[in-house]
Design a protein around this motif. Sequence first.
Motif, PDB file in Angstrom:
ATOM      1  N   THR A  73      14.658  29.038  20.359  1.00 48.24           N
ATOM      2  CA  THR A  73      14.854  30.132  19.034  1.00 48.24           C
ATOM      3  C   THR A  73      15.402  29.077  18.022  1.00 48.24           C
ATOM      4  O   THR A  73      16.287  28.078  18.197  1.00 48.24           O
ATOM      5  CB  THR A  73      15.815  31.181  19.413  1.00 48.24           C
ATOM      6  N   ASP A  74      15.140  29.564  16.740  1.00 46.62           N
ATOM      7  CA  ASP A  74      15.736  28.811  15.605  1.00 46.62           C
ATOM      8  C   ASP A  74      17.130  29.248  15.455  1.00 46.62           C
ATOM      9  O   ASP A  74      17.404  30.318  15.618  1.00 46.62           O
ATOM     10  CB  ASP A  74      14.788  28.975  14.347  1.00 46.62           C
ATOM     11  N   ASP A  75      17.864  28.362  14.892  1.00 39.75           N
ATOM     12  CA  ASP A  75      19.353  28.580  14.626  1.00 39.75           C
ATOM     13  C   ASP A  75      19.469  29.044  12.999  1.00 39.75           C
ATOM     14  O   ASP A  75      18.349  28.856  12.118  1.00 39.75           O
ATOM     15  CB  ASP A  75      19.931  27.038  14.655  1.00 39.75           C
ATOM     16  N   ARG A  76      20.540  29.810  12.972  1.00 35.55           N
ATOM     17  CA  ARG A  76      20.606  30.378  11.394  1.00 35.55           C
ATOM     18  C   ARG A  76      21.733  29.831  10.816  1.00 35.55           C
ATOM     19  O   ARG A  76      22.778  29.524  11.804  1.00 35.55           O
ATOM     20  CB  ARG A  76      20.934  31.775  11.521  1.00 35.55           C
ATOM     21  N   ALA A  77      21.861  29.429   9.785  1.00 35.27           N
ATOM     22  CA  ALA A  77      23.150  28.258   9.197  1.00 35.27           C
ATOM     23  C   ALA A  77      23.395  29.027   7.896  1.00 35.27           C
ATOM     24  O   ALA A  77      22.311  29.603   7.188  1.00 35.27           O
ATOM     25  CB  ALA A  77      22.676  27.067   9.343  1.00 35.27           C
ATOM     26  N   LEU A  78      24.531  28.657   7.291  1.00 32.04           N
ATOM     27  CA  LEU A  78      24.842  28.839   5.793  1.00 32.04           C
ATOM     28  C   LEU A  78      24.589  27.714   5.023  1.00 32.04           C
ATOM     29  O   LEU A  78      24.193  26.547   5.672  1.00 32.04           O
ATOM     30  CB  LEU A  78      26.526  28.989   5.755  1.00 32.04           C
ATOM     31  N   ILE A  79      24.476  27.944   3.826  1.00 31.94           N
ATOM     32  CA  ILE A  79      24.095  26.647   2.901  1.00 31.94           C
ATOM     33  C   ILE A  79      24.856  26.990   1.723  1.00 31.94           C
ATOM     34  O   ILE A  79      25.107  27.975   1.025  1.00 31.94           O
ATOM     35  CB  ILE A  79      22.623  26.824   2.403  1.00 31.94           C
ATOM     36  N   PRO A  80      25.924  26.004   1.425  1.00 28.06           N
ATOM     37  CA  PRO A  80      26.650  26.027   0.223  1.00 28.06           C
ATOM     38  C   PRO A  80      25.833  26.063  -0.949  1.00 28.06           C
ATOM     39  O   PRO A  80      24.892  25.203  -1.082  1.00 28.06           O
ATOM     40  CB  PRO A  80      27.343  24.886   0.299  1.00 28.06           C
ATOM     41  N   THR A  81      26.204  26.722  -1.795  1.00 25.15           N
ATOM     42  CA  THR A  81      25.409  26.863  -3.231  1.00 25.15           C
ATOM     43  C   THR A  81      26.721  26.359  -4.332  1.00 25.15           C
ATOM     44  O   THR A  81      27.510  26.934  -4.431  1.00 25.15           O
ATOM     45  CB  THR A  81      25.009  28.441  -3.621  1.00 25.15           C
ATOM     46  N   TRP A  82      26.013  25.450  -4.902  1.00 23.43           N
ATOM     47  CA  TRP A  82      26.912  25.035  -5.978  1.00 23.43           C
ATOM     48  C   TRP A  82      25.927  25.298  -7.327  1.00 23.43           C
ATOM     49  O   TRP A  82      24.707  25.174  -7.548  1.00 23.43           O
ATOM     50  CB  TRP A  82      27.193  23.465  -6.013  1.00 23.43           C
ATOM     51  N   PHE A  83      26.801  25.620  -8.336  1.00 16.58           N
ATOM     52  CA  PHE A  83      26.209  25.804  -9.598  1.00 16.58           C
ATOM     53  C   PHE A  83      26.839  24.615 -10.802  1.00 16.58           C
ATOM     54  O   PHE A  83      28.088  24.708 -10.796  1.00 16.58           O
ATOM     55  CB  PHE A  83      26.698  27.254 -10.262  1.00 16.58           C
ATOM     56  N   VAL A  84      25.882  23.910 -11.159  1.00 17.74           N
ATOM     57  CA  VAL A  84      26.363  23.260 -12.417  1.00 17.74           C
ATOM     58  C   VAL A  84      25.778  23.924 -13.647  1.00 17.74           C
ATOM     59  O   VAL A  84      24.652  23.693 -13.916  1.00 17.74           O
ATOM     60  CB  VAL A  84      25.489  21.833 -11.872  1.00 17.74           C
ATOM     61  N   VAL A  85      26.838  24.051 -14.095  1.00 16.80           N
ATOM     62  CA  VAL A  85      26.459  24.872 -15.612  1.00 16.80           C
ATOM     63  C   VAL A  85      27.108  23.942 -16.668  1.00 16.80           C
ATOM     64  O   VAL A  85      27.859  23.445 -17.046  1.00 16.80           O
ATOM     65  CB  VAL A  85      27.416  26.150 -15.680  1.00 16.80           C
ATOM     66  N   ASP A  86      25.710  23.797 -17.669  1.00 18.18           N
ATOM     67  CA  ASP A  86      26.082  22.952 -18.694  1.00 18.18           C
ATOM     68  C   ASP A  86      26.754  23.823 -19.937  1.00 18.18           C
ATOM     69  O   ASP A  86      26.359  24.727 -20.327  1.00 18.18           O
ATOM     70  CB  ASP A  86      24.686  22.680 -19.267  1.00 18.18           C
ATOM     71  N   GLY A  87      27.844  23.332 -20.206  1.00 10.83           N
ATOM     72  CA  GLY A  87      28.787  23.907 -21.184  1.00 10.83           C
ATOM     73  C   GLY A  87      28.831  23.030 -22.613  1.00 10.83           C
ATOM     74  O   GLY A  87      29.781  22.949 -23.272  1.00 10.83           O
ATOM     75  N   SER A  88      27.903  22.143 -22.684  1.00 13.69           N
ATOM     76  CA  SER A  88      27.573  21.691 -24.017  1.00 13.69           C
ATOM     77  C   SER A  88      27.712  22.340 -25.140  1.00 13.69           C
ATOM     78  O   SER A  88      27.368  23.819 -25.140  1.00 13.69           O
ATOM     79  CB  SER A  88      26.743  20.377 -23.737  1.00 13.69           C
ATOM     80  N   LEU A  89      27.607  21.347 -26.431  1.00 14.89           N
ATOM     81  CA  LEU A  89      27.640  22.390 -27.686  1.00 14.89           C
ATOM     82  C   LEU A  89      26.516  22.953 -27.897  1.00 14.89           C
ATOM     83  O   LEU A  89      26.443  23.742 -28.626  1.00 14.89           O
ATOM     84  CB  LEU A  89      27.985  21.379 -28.885  1.00 14.89           C
ATOM     85  N   SER A  90      25.567  22.485 -27.215  1.00 17.26           N
ATOM     86  CA  SER A  90      24.119  22.963 -27.738  1.00 17.26           C
ATOM     87  C   SER A  90      23.848  24.215 -27.102  1.00 17.26           C
ATOM     88  O   SER A  90      22.966  24.831 -27.287  1.00 17.26           O
ATOM     89  CB  SER A  90      22.855  21.790 -27.434  1.00 17.26           C
ATOM     90  N   MET A  91      24.508  24.626 -25.950  1.00 19.89           N
ATOM     91  CA  MET A  91      24.405  25.739 -25.273  1.00 19.89           C
ATOM     92  C   MET A  91      25.075  27.004 -26.174  1.00 19.89           C
ATOM     93  O   MET A  91      24.493  28.198 -25.956  1.00 19.89           O
ATOM     94  CB  MET A  91      25.394  25.623 -24.028  1.00 19.89           C
ATOM     95  N   ALA A  92      25.919  26.693 -27.067  1.00 16.09           N
ATOM     96  CA  ALA A  92      26.498  27.545 -28.002  1.00 16.09           C
ATOM     97  C   ALA A  92      25.700  28.105 -28.871  1.00 16.09           C
ATOM     98  O   ALA A  92      25.954  28.046 -30.089  1.00 16.09           O
ATOM     99  CB  ALA A  92      27.781  27.390 -28.318  1.00 16.09           C
ATOM    100  N   PHE A  93      24.265  28.362 -28.668  1.00 16.59           N
ATOM    101  CA  PHE A  93      23.230  28.683 -29.645  1.00 16.59           C
ATOM    102  C   PHE A  93      22.537  29.858 -29.276  1.00 16.59           C
ATOM    103  O   PHE A  93      22.289  29.890 -28.095  1.00 16.59           O
ATOM    104  CB  PHE A  93      22.482  27.386 -29.866  1.00 16.59           C
TER     105      PHE A  93
END
Lengths: 302, 496
Positions: A73-93
């Motif tokens: 049988t296959d195992d089931r596992a968690l996967i950590p999810t990371w968000f890398v969010v770009d908050g540079s100045l060009s995003m404020a547009f």
Amino acid sequence: VTASYGPLLDALRGVRWPARRAVGAALPGAHRSRQRGTSGEFTEYRLYRQGDDPKQLDWKLLGRSDRAFVRLTDDRALIPTWFVVDGSLSMAFPDAQTAMPSATPNKWQLAKAMAVGLGTVASASSDPVGAIVTSASGMTRLAARTRRGTIGEIARTLDGVQCGGSQALAPLLTSTPPTARVVIISDMLGDLDALIRTAAQRTVAGGIVECVHVVAREEVSPPDGAFLARDPEQQDVQRLLAPNAIAAYRLRFTEFRADTARRWRAAGAGYTEARTDAPLPRLIRQIVSGQGRSDSPHAGLG
Amino acid sequence: MLSFATPWVLAAGAAASAGIVTLHFLSVQRPPVLVLPTARFLDDGATRAVSRSAKPSDVWLLVVRVAALLLTAIALAGPRWSSGAAITRRLVVADALLRTDSMQLMQSAGITRQGEGAPAFVWMDSVDAQGAVAGLRVTLSSALPMAVRAAAAMVAQHPDVDSVRLQIVAVPGQAIDRDGWRAWRNAWPGSVQVVSLTPVGTAASADNTLGALPSAPRVVFDSVGPDDPVRAAFAIRTVARKDGTGIAVDAARLVRVRRAAGGAPDAQTKSLPPTAGSDSRAEPPSDSRATTASGATVRNSADGVVTIRWPTSGAPAQWDAIQDTSGAIAVRGVALPGAWLRTARVSPAVLRGAHPIAWWADGNVAALEHTTVDGCTRDVGLVVPSSSELLLDPAADALFNALMAPCIGARGGAATLPAFIRDDSLDRSRGKAAPASAFQQRESGSDNANPTWLAPLLLLVAILLLLLEWILRTRAERRAANATVQDRVPATVVRS
């Protein structure tokens, strides 16, 4: 979670975000694991070998065929999810400071909503969710957690971010666990080459990388008239935006987006172009359904 | 009325202001700034363009700039403020010989206009020159700095003077240096009016029988004894010219010397009535005849006979008899010192219309000339004892040259002026007097600015305006740098 995200979270109720590939060893979770385990979901038979747990023998099959098989049988596992969010100045547009009126959310607002929405979907699968946010004040790192309130904490952090600077994202990518699922939300106007190179290394190592390319509607269709277009992150880049130059601009920008998508997918990462005028729940569903994957039939339609 | 010392500075300021206005119409159009993160995908070309506009850009900036520039130009142009009408004063350049009869000189020069005040005189001293009447060279350029200084002094003394009119009284028969005249015309900033003395009927010239005679006349003596000192004096000044070294006797010219007791009338000569009020600047008749105010046609004295009435004792006819002595006689600026016996004094009635020739040391006339129908008569109120040698002195040459000179009416008139003078001053006269500001500039710069506080005040205001211009320009640049799409494009323009 901030009340402003309420409609989005309601629209994402019941949405799951399976991993694009089998994850490594981890705590039991919802994602298919590369490990064989003792879950009730049968996968295949295998001849018994010395050393196998006799409890895994299929006695009925042994009785019928006189051959010893074990149930895998296959195992089931968690996967950590990371968000890398770009908050540079060009995003404020666009916003009030850049002074381009717009009825649609700007790129940062879209990036925030995307992070909160995807985080909520990931958290629904009991995956740990963490975030790394760049901003004018530097970088903010929120460790991946599964407890309640993690998404709210991420939302509050994102709401408090003031876009600024032009911090590179590639170094931030290496600070996340190699086997984690990393979602990069950016306009790809920064260290794109280094970022793709790092993402390729992660995918080769078994990591999962999702790229959300945020594109403003005003970037695709700049306003009519003659303007002196200035790059907010590179003050020396000032170009004349005239009606006769828009066609060439659109062509170059389209080529850039297509090339960016091709490179991300070539690196084994998922790629989704998120335009500010697109319905946000649809974008999130598109991402979690894997339409941005290179092997997806929807790839290239971003 | 506002006037300027250097109007060309004001003109330059106006021209610069026009240039600024033009530049504002041709201002470089800088489009508003649009913050666009994807600006790198635009062509890297010129971001500015020069274009003409129907309306000037930055109107307030333009107004401030032009105002500052004009105020600076006005301040540097030396503004002067005069409350009344333009005041013109007259500067007269004349031979020093004419100063003895300044009233007649002024009448001849036409200085009768109201509002010009008393004229200032610059005297040219031509007495020192030795030579014939026609050969005497009076360098007008020598009087140039004097005239300029006199004009400057006049302007400094009378700050309300707006212009200075220059008038040159030319003595007929004088030779005028051409280069000197050119210097006058080039240096004097206004028009030059040249007037010539008209001797007929006007006692304008005190003595225009200047210098040694080019040729000696034929002298005829009536009722003169052989031992008469006057006859001897004439003889040595005419006989000496017959030795071949001097100038030969001109038989066409006749000088008749009559010696008689004083008070005897002379029936052979008839004086012309004076024609007071005639304009000395008028052109004399081109022919040899002139018409008097009474309508009688008389013969021009140019071809006339000079009759010298020199009494042996007493006073000439119509002169007042006196008994006095004098230490000197002045003729043509040459003094004849000696124990002169003075027995006559010219009466005002006789002096009227006559031309003085010689003067006593106290300024009274010692000899004068009357114009007659056939020439002129010269009365000499000088008694010479028979034993006197005063007339034999070389210093007395001036007296005898003056007595033997042609009649005054024989010379003079504008027709005798050189052509280059007429061309430069009369025909080409601009009719504008020299501005007083020109002499202020030369004399003391802006010290004569009236009022003196006006120029500094204007400069101060100009500096304040420049400061305001800097503030406005800085704000405009900042506003242009922060120019947004909202300033130019409404929200509806953005395509959906």
